[in-house]
Scaffold this motif. Sequence first.
Motif, short mmCIF file in Angstrom:
data_model
loop_
_atom_site.label_atom_id
_atom_site.label_comp_id
_atom_site.label_asym_id
_atom_site.label_seq_id
_atom_site.Cartn_x
_atom_site.Cartn_y
_atom_site.Cartn_z
N ARG A 21 -16.77 5.81 3.51
CA ARG A 21 -15.83 5.21 4.47
C ARG A 21 -14.62 4.62 3.74
O ARG A 21 -13.49 4.72 4.22
CB ARG A 21 -16.53 4.14 5.30
N VAL A 22 -14.86 3.98 2.60
CA VAL A 22 -13.75 3.45 1.82
C VAL A 22 -12.85 4.60 1.36
O VAL A 22 -11.61 4.52 1.47
CB VAL A 22 -14.27 2.65 0.61
N GLY A 23 -13.45 5.69 0.87
CA GLY A 23 -12.65 6.82 0.41
C GLY A 23 -11.85 7.47 1.52
O GLY A 23 -10.68 7.81 1.34
N SER A 24 -12.47 7.63 2.69
CA SER A 24 -11.75 8.22 3.82
C SER A 24 -10.61 7.32 4.28
O SER A 24 -9.51 7.82 4.61
CB SER A 24 -12.71 8.47 4.98
N ALA A 25 -10.85 6.02 4.32
CA ALA A 25 -9.80 5.08 4.71
C ALA A 25 -8.65 5.12 3.71
O ALA A 25 -7.46 5.09 4.09
CB ALA A 25 -10.37 3.68 4.82
N TYR A 26 -8.98 5.19 2.44
CA TYR A 26 -7.92 5.23 1.43
C TYR A 26 -7.09 6.50 1.56
O TYR A 26 -5.85 6.45 1.42
CB TYR A 26 -8.54 5.13 0.04
N GLU A 27 -7.72 7.61 1.85
CA GLU A 27 -6.96 8.84 2.07
C GLU A 27 -5.97 8.69 3.22
O GLU A 27 -4.84 9.20 3.17
CB GLU A 27 -7.91 10.01 2.36
N ARG A 28 -6.38 7.96 4.26
CA ARG A 28 -5.49 7.78 5.41
C ARG A 28 -4.32 6.86 5.09
O ARG A 28 -3.19 7.11 5.54
CB ARG A 28 -6.29 7.21 6.60
N VAL A 29 -4.56 5.79 4.36
CA VAL A 29 -3.50 4.79 4.17
C VAL A 29 -2.69 5.02 2.89
O VAL A 29 -1.60 4.46 2.75
CB VAL A 29 -4.07 3.35 4.17
N ARG A 30 -3.20 5.84 1.99
CA ARG A 30 -2.54 5.98 0.68
C ARG A 30 -1.09 6.42 0.77
O ARG A 30 -0.22 5.85 0.08
CB ARG A 30 -3.33 6.94 -0.22
N PRO A 31 -0.74 7.43 1.59
CA PRO A 31 0.67 7.85 1.60
C PRO A 31 1.64 6.73 1.95
O PRO A 31 2.69 6.59 1.30
CB PRO A 31 0.69 8.96 2.66
N ALA A 32 1.30 5.94 2.96
CA ALA A 32 2.19 4.83 3.32
C ALA A 32 2.10 3.69 2.31
O ALA A 32 3.11 3.06 1.97
CB ALA A 32 1.85 4.33 4.72
N LEU A 33 0.90 3.44 1.83
CA LEU A 33 0.69 2.32 0.93
C LEU A 33 1.47 2.49 -0.37
O LEU A 33 2.10 1.55 -0.87
CB LEU A 33 -0.81 2.18 0.63
N THR A 34 1.45 3.69 -0.91
CA THR A 34 2.05 3.91 -2.22
C THR A 34 3.56 4.02 -2.18
O THR A 34 4.19 4.18 -3.24
CB THR A 34 1.45 5.17 -2.88
N THR A 35 4.15 3.96 -0.99
CA THR A 35 5.61 3.86 -0.88
C THR A 35 6.04 2.55 -0.26
O THR A 35 7.24 2.33 -0.04
CB THR A 35 6.16 5.04 -0.04
N ASP A 36 5.09 1.69 0.05
CA ASP A 36 5.40 0.40 0.67
C ASP A 36 5.99 -0.54 -0.38
O ASP A 36 5.37 -0.78 -1.42
CB ASP A 36 4.12 -0.20 1.26
N PRO A 37 7.18 -1.10 -0.14
CA PRO A 37 7.75 -2.02 -1.13
C PRO A 37 6.83 -3.17 -1.49
O PRO A 37 6.88 -3.66 -2.63
CB PRO A 37 9.03 -2.52 -0.43
#
Length: 258
Positions: A21-37
């Motif tokens: 569940r942690v891995g699936s959640a990270y896949e979902r949020v990673r694109p936005a997270l890694t460009t978030d100032p």
Amino acid sequence: MAGAPVTGGWPSGGLPLDARRVGSAYERVRPALTTDPLFVENAADFDGDVEELDRRMACPPGHLDAGTLWDWLDGADQYRWAGLRVLADAFAAHGSLRLTGRVTVPEGSLRVATGDVVVEGDLVLEDQAMVLVLGTLTVTGALVGSVWDYSLVAAAEVRCRDGVTSGEILALDAVRCTSALYLSRNDYSCRAPLFDGGVLVDVERSNAFGRVDADKRITEWDFTAAARALGLSADDELDQAYAGRLLAASPSTAPGSG
């Protein structure tokens, strides 16, 4: 989050984590997270980077308590803010916990809620104490973190009447304080897209807010102005004096540990 409120004490059992569940959640949020100032700006200055975050999210602990949370997400506060975002995506649930009186989180312990938490009174964190709320944390009185050491308040949104801490406050949406919030000393930072409220005093350290909508903000290295904004004497040890005043002004009706 909607749901019938549950009243009583705050369970101290931590949070079981499922790596899938942690891995699936990270896949979902990673694109936005890694460009978030709020994650990427200044991360390198504090030895934070996406590759290290990838490694940590691939190996979460099986059970989250104060020790495993710190082992997993230590270092730059960006890691704890990112971890909060992943955990909220993976485990946030409907429902709320309602606590009455002064709630104290004991030294070195963690309190977790997957929904909302309402404290009808004060919330006090002792040294090295941590609070993780995957919904909205509302404190109708004073939010008082450690003024000597580290403490952590992390939630989707943090709301309080007034507060003080030398530790961290991390929020995914906003920190809202209707009166005055004093973020003291320079060992830790706070991180949120928005601070909204009355007075924000953070003369001693750099905090990462995407936007600040405050009636007054004191950021210059001017302890006289900071003391005046908090209604204190400049001769006081400001964070300790402010914490003492807040707790004296709102005595507990039902003291005890959370």
